[in-house]
Design a protein around this motif. Structure first.
Motif, short mmCIF file in Angstrom:
data_model
loop_
_atom_site.label_atom_id
_atom_site.label_comp_id
_atom_site.label_asym_id
_atom_site.label_seq_id
_atom_site.Cartn_x
_atom_site.Cartn_y
_atom_site.Cartn_z
N ALA A 65 0.83 -1.21 0.00
CA ALA A 65 0.00 0.00 0.00
C ALA A 65 0.85 1.25 0.00
O ALA A 65 0.63 2.19 -0.77
CB ALA A 65 -0.93 -0.01 1.22
N MET A 66 1.85 1.28 0.86
CA MET A 66 2.68 2.47 0.96
C MET A 66 3.55 2.65 -0.27
O MET A 66 3.86 3.78 -0.66
CB MET A 66 3.53 2.42 2.23
N ALA A 67 3.95 1.55 -0.88
CA ALA A 67 4.77 1.65 -2.09
C ALA A 67 3.97 2.25 -3.25
O ALA A 67 4.54 2.82 -4.17
CB ALA A 67 5.30 0.28 -2.48
N ARG A 68 2.67 2.11 -3.19
CA ARG A 68 1.82 2.66 -4.24
C ARG A 68 1.64 4.17 -4.11
O ARG A 68 1.14 4.82 -5.01
CB ARG A 68 0.43 1.99 -4.20
N LEU A 69 2.01 4.68 -2.95
CA LEU A 69 1.83 6.12 -2.72
C LEU A 69 3.15 6.86 -2.87
O LEU A 69 4.17 6.41 -2.38
CB LEU A 69 1.29 6.35 -1.30
N SER A 70 3.09 7.96 -3.54
CA SER A 70 4.22 8.87 -3.59
C SER A 70 3.67 10.26 -3.32
O SER A 70 3.12 10.92 -4.21
CB SER A 70 4.91 8.81 -4.95
N HIS A 71 3.76 10.67 -2.08
CA HIS A 71 3.11 11.91 -1.67
C HIS A 71 3.97 12.58 -0.61
O HIS A 71 4.55 11.90 0.25
CB HIS A 71 1.71 11.61 -1.10
N PRO A 72 4.08 13.89 -0.63
CA PRO A 72 4.95 14.58 0.33
C PRO A 72 4.54 14.41 1.78
O PRO A 72 5.33 14.69 2.68
CB PRO A 72 4.87 16.05 -0.11
N HIS A 73 3.31 13.95 2.02
CA HIS A 73 2.86 13.81 3.40
C HIS A 73 2.58 12.35 3.77
O HIS A 73 1.78 12.07 4.66
CB HIS A 73 1.64 14.69 3.65
N VAL A 74 3.25 11.43 3.06
CA VAL A 74 3.20 10.01 3.38
C VAL A 74 4.62 9.49 3.38
O VAL A 74 5.40 9.77 2.46
CB VAL A 74 2.35 9.22 2.35
N VAL A 75 5.00 8.74 4.43
CA VAL A 75 6.34 8.16 4.48
C VAL A 75 6.51 7.19 3.31
O VAL A 75 5.67 6.30 3.09
CB VAL A 75 6.57 7.43 5.82
N GLN A 76 7.60 7.36 2.57
CA GLN A 76 7.84 6.56 1.37
C GLN A 76 8.41 5.19 1.73
O GLN A 76 9.30 5.08 2.56
CB GLN A 76 8.82 7.28 0.45
N VAL A 77 7.88 4.12 1.10
CA VAL A 77 8.42 2.76 1.25
C VAL A 77 9.37 2.50 0.08
O VAL A 77 9.02 2.72 -1.07
CB VAL A 77 7.29 1.72 1.27
N TYR A 78 10.59 2.05 0.42
CA TYR A 78 11.58 1.80 -0.62
C TYR A 78 11.62 0.33 -1.04
O TYR A 78 11.75 0.01 -2.22
CB TYR A 78 12.96 2.19 -0.12
N GLN A 79 11.52 -0.56 -0.08
CA GLN A 79 11.77 -1.97 -0.40
C GLN A 79 11.17 -2.85 0.68
O GLN A 79 11.07 -2.45 1.84
CB GLN A 79 13.29 -2.22 -0.47
N VAL A 80 10.74 -4.09 0.30
CA VAL A 80 10.27 -5.07 1.24
C VAL A 80 10.97 -6.39 0.92
O VAL A 80 11.25 -6.70 -0.25
CB VAL A 80 8.74 -5.23 1.18
N GLY A 81 11.33 -7.15 1.96
CA GLY A 81 12.05 -8.41 1.71
C GLY A 81 12.05 -9.27 2.96
O GLY A 81 11.37 -8.99 3.96
N THR A 82 12.84 -10.36 2.92
CA THR A 82 12.92 -11.28 4.05
C THR A 82 14.31 -11.20 4.67
O THR A 82 15.30 -10.94 4.00
CB THR A 82 12.63 -12.72 3.60
N HIS A 83 14.34 -11.43 5.97
CA HIS A 83 15.59 -11.47 6.72
C HIS A 83 15.50 -12.65 7.68
O HIS A 83 14.70 -12.62 8.63
CB HIS A 83 15.82 -10.17 7.48
N GLU A 84 16.37 -13.67 7.40
CA GLU A 84 16.32 -14.91 8.17
C GLU A 84 14.87 -15.41 8.18
O GLU A 84 14.29 -15.63 7.13
CB GLU A 84 16.88 -14.67 9.57
N ARG A 85 14.27 -15.54 9.35
CA ARG A 85 12.90 -16.05 9.41
C ARG A 85 11.87 -14.92 9.51
O ARG A 85 10.71 -15.16 9.81
CB ARG A 85 12.75 -16.96 10.64
#
Length: 828
Positions: A65-85
């Motif tokens: 959801a956040m990655a779909r938004l690019s707005h000056p008043h929304v925290v931007q999401v750069y990347q999602v992934g896995t770390h260990e478990r």
């Protein structure tokens, strides 16, 4: 990674710098993106929770959801992934604090709080535009950076699509679970009203969120949508502006009861926050979604529709049509406040400035009226004074607005009052800039009739009044109607009754369509004035009764008071229902007293009561009321009001009709002197006073002096009105009578003949025509032309009858009969 394991040194491609915070869902770290050379916030979910599929889905949904938004008043999401478990999400790193911490750090003026929360609301509205619902908007999910820029974070409960339900069982945890996904890791324990928890209640249904900030739909298991976020936004802003939560209880069930009741407590009376903002919030906190604002964008536009910030009006409408933060209130209002108050100096640009003054001067000159230059000088001086007073009052309101020295409601009421004054000034200058001879004649009175500026600083008089509409679109329609209403009022005071009535009918229809009570009341008052001036008493009373009713209902004391004062004149003079007029006096007095105006309303009421007593034949009572009128008008600030001279003229007429010619002459003399001072020697109103002096002198046994006054009056009227006009009947008929008394039959006949010919040309049936006909009859009788004399008296009788004067008509009939029967005049 186990829950008890030490902090990782890296998560995915990011270097871990330090731990920022920890909550029930996981841990948030400060990290570094070596590839792009930037700091990031890393949110790492607890491995023990990943066995729960709903948590994994929620984490993924937040990232998507956040990655779909690019707005000056929304925290931007750069990347999602896995770390260990575990699962992580890399986000924009914000050097700042939560909204709650930002407010606690230092006292914040309400405009800054409003701006900051509305900025966050823009981010939330952007999510709605993308088809997303946050479901957990609250102060701890808003970050404010060092520059004051707000961003929405923590979309962990985001829902795609409106009204979509989560799958899974409906088990509810017995106790709220403490959870935070914020970089600060803070779980606030500071709330008002003794509520010291901000826990998110985790529930595997659609009731996800934090109880203090959840919507009724979330509390009671109803479909959730953007309207739910609007409710949470309204709760957040209410608490931010007023320093307390609207619903205070020590349990979730207690909050639910208060929300179900639907009563939003008003702020404390001393709050500097404008009352209009509470009204906007009150609608946003409606229990039923359909009773809230149509969208969060519309709500933000209403919040930012500050009647004082007139240059931002267009931006407010743009904000209503779409989320456009680049041209928002925030961008327009982040400068220093002092220059904004200095800008008040230019508020009347295009209303009354050098260019508009030149346009008025050109219009007056084009009429070629002999009195135009005098009128222009006086009009310009009075308009300069009025504009200066308006600007001074506007600056005072602005400074109080900035300093917070008056309550927000008072600022709103004063601003609305000044807005109405500006609309009247605009309408008057527009009419003056297209002036004809009639407008020039009435111009000084029109300026003197402009509503009081001082009334806009009268706290006692304004309290309880109605502030402008909250909705920007409604406010824009109301402001447009206000301009039309003011123009109709100006047309009335400048003598253009037909045009004014046509415009008043148009305004009435539009005001009824808008449905805003105060505007309907103001339109009804102006229509009533016009109907009075146009001698339509039945229609006038209907409009004035409507103005009184709506004026009282909406605490528009000046509207109700003026309508009540005018209705007394309509009842007593226009409809001949004098008993009702006298009975309405106490009611009208009370309404006028509540208006707290500058004395003009009381003067109007006294004048109208004087007129009714005069018609009743009670000279002593009429004189008392007329003198009250004069005393009240003299107490008004500024140059003398032309109505003082008019009232003196009325007193002269009253005493003349009662046969007290010496007293009549005193008042006519005062009237002439004041008209000369206020309007200029060449003004036609001076001619009316001279005609009155002629009447008093003629009846008082001074025909030579009467002749001089009549001749001066006639010359001035001819210069003002031309060779044929109703007003010329008075000096012409007076001259005829004086010449006849002095034995100058030829001069007398010439004056009477001209009066009759002019009345016939203009199709006038005025009583003065009857007097001129009787004068011609007597001259004919003296020449022995009894048949011709009888014809003059017969026609005079018809004119008297048409005017409703049965006594004078019968006298003329008898005289005609005597003449035709060859008898000498008796009792004449």
């Amino acid at each position: 990674m186990t829950d008890a394991q030490a902090h990782p040194t890296a998560i995915g491609p990011f270097v871990v710098l330090r731990k920022l915070g920890e909550g029930a869902m996981g841990v948030v770290y400060a990290g570094y993106d070596l590839a792009l050379d930037r700091k990031v916030a890393l949110k790492l979910v607890r491995p023990s929770l990943l066995d729960n599929e709903s948590v994994r889905e929620r984490m993924t949904r937040e990232a998507q959801a956040m990655a779909r938004l690019s707005h000056p008043h929304v925290v931007q999401v750069y990347q999602v992934g896995t770390h260990e478990r575990s699962v992580y999400m890399a986000m924009e790193y914000i050097e700042g604090e939560t909204l709650a911490s930002w407010q606690r750090a230092q006292p914040r003026p309400w405009p800054a709080v409003l701006r900051t929360v509305c900025d966050a609301g823009r981010g939330l509205a952007a999510a709605h535009a993308a088809g997303l619902v946050h479901r957990d908007f609250k102060p701890d999910n808003v970050l404010v950076d060092a520059e004051g820029r707000a961003r929405v974070v923590d979309f962990g409960l985001v829902q795609a699509g409106v009204g979509e339900e989560r799958e899974g069982d409906d088990e509810e945890t017995e106790e709220p679970v403490m959870q935070s996904t914020l970089p600060s890791g803070e779980v606030s324990g500071e709330r008002s009203g003794g509520v010291r928890w901000s826990a998110r209640l985790t529930r595997r249904g659609n009731t996800l969120g934090t109880p203090l900030y959840m919507s009724p739909e979330q509390h009671f298991g109803q479909p959730v949508g953007p309207w739910s976020d609007q409710y949470s936004f309204a709760l957040t802003l209410y608490e931010a502006l007023y320093g307390e939560h609207p619903f205070c209880a020590d349990s979730w069930e207690g909050i639910r009861k208060q929300i179900r009741a639907g009563t939003v407590p008003p702020p404390s009376p001393g709050s500097p926050v404008p009352w209009r903002l509470f009204k906007v919030l009150q609608r946003g906190l409606a229990f039923r979604p359909e009773d809230r604002w149509p969208s969060l964008a519309a709500m933000i536009a209403a919040l930012e529709h500050d009647p004082w910030r007139r240059p931002l009006a267009v931006m407010a409408v743009v904000g209503l049509l779409g989320v456009a933060s680049a041209i928002s209130y925030a961008a327009a209002s982040r400068g220093q406040e002092a220059p904004r108050c200095q800008a008040v100096e230019h508020e009347l640009a295009g209303v009354w400035d050098r260019e508009r003054a030149d346009a008025v001067a050109a219009a007056f000159a084009a009429t070629q009226a002999r009195f135009a230059a005098d009128a222009l000088e006086r009009v310009t001086s009075r308009l300069d004074d009025y504009a200066r007073s308006w600007t001074d009052a506007s600056r005072e309101v602005c400074e109080a607005h900035v300093a917070g020295s008056q309550t927000g409601r008072m600022i709103d009421l004063r601003s609305a009052c000044l807005g109405r004054r500006k609309a009247h000034l605009t309408a008057l200058v527009d009419v003056l800039a297209a002036a004809d001879r009639d407008v020039v004649e009435h111009a000084v009175q029109a300026v003197a009739a402009l509503p009081s500026i001082a009334a806009c600083s009268d706290a006692e008089g304004l309290i309880g009044g109605t502030a402008p509409p909250d909705d920007p679109r409604t406010a824009a329609r109301v402001e447009a109607l206000r301009g039309k209403t003011a123009r109709a009022a100006v047309l009335e005071v400048t003598g253009h009754f037909d045009r004014g009535l046509a415009l008043a009918a148009e305004v009435r229809a539009e005001a009824d369509a808008v449905g805003y009570g105060p505007t309907i009341a103001e339109a009804a008052l102006v229509e009533g004035r016009l109907q009075v001036s146009a001698a339509n008493p039945t229609a006038a009373e209907a409009a004035l009764v409507r103005a009184i009713r709506l004026g009282i209902a909406h605490d528009l004391h000046a509207v109700a008071g003026e309508a009540a004062a005018l209705r007394i004149f309509v009842l007593g003079v226009g409809l001949n229902r004098r008993a009702e007029a006298f009975a309405a006096e106490v009611f009208a007095e009370a309404l006028v007293e509540r208006a707290h105006d500058d004395g003009r309303l009381q003067a109007l009421l006294s004048n109208n009561l004087g007129a009714v007593h005069d018609l009743q034949g009670d000279t002593d009572a009429a004189r008392i009321y007329y003198e009250r009128t004069i005393a009240g008008l003299k107490r008004r600030p500024g140059p003398p009001d032309p109505l003082i001279a008019i009232t003196y003229n009325n007193l002269g007429g009253m005493y003349h009709d009662r046969g007290e010619f010496a007293r009549a002459r005193e008042y006519y003399e005062l009237s002439m002197q004041l008209f000369t001072t206020i309007l200029g020697d060449a003004h036609p109103f001076v001619a009316h006073a001279l005609a009155g002096l002629g009447d008093a002198d003629a009846a008082g046994g001074a025909p030579e002096r009467a002749q001089v006054n009549y001749e001066q009056s006639l010359a001035r009227m001819e210069a003002a009105y031309g060779p044929a006009h109703l007003y010329l009947l008075q000096p012409l008929t007076g001259l005829g009578r004086v010449h006849a008394r002095l034995g100058r039959a030829a001069d007398a006949e010439q004056a009477f003949v001209r009066a009759v010919a002019m009345a016939d040309e203009l199709e006038l049936g005025h009583p003065l025509l009857a007097q001129a006909l009787e004068g011609l009859g007597e001259l004919a009788a003296k020449r022995g032309e009894r048949g011709r004399a009888g014809s003059f008296y017969e026609r005079a009788a018809e004119v008297w009858a048409a005017n409703g004067d049965a006594t004078a008509g019968e006298r003329a009939v008898l005289r005609a009969r005597d003449l035709r029967d060859g008898l000498a005049p008796s009792g004449q």
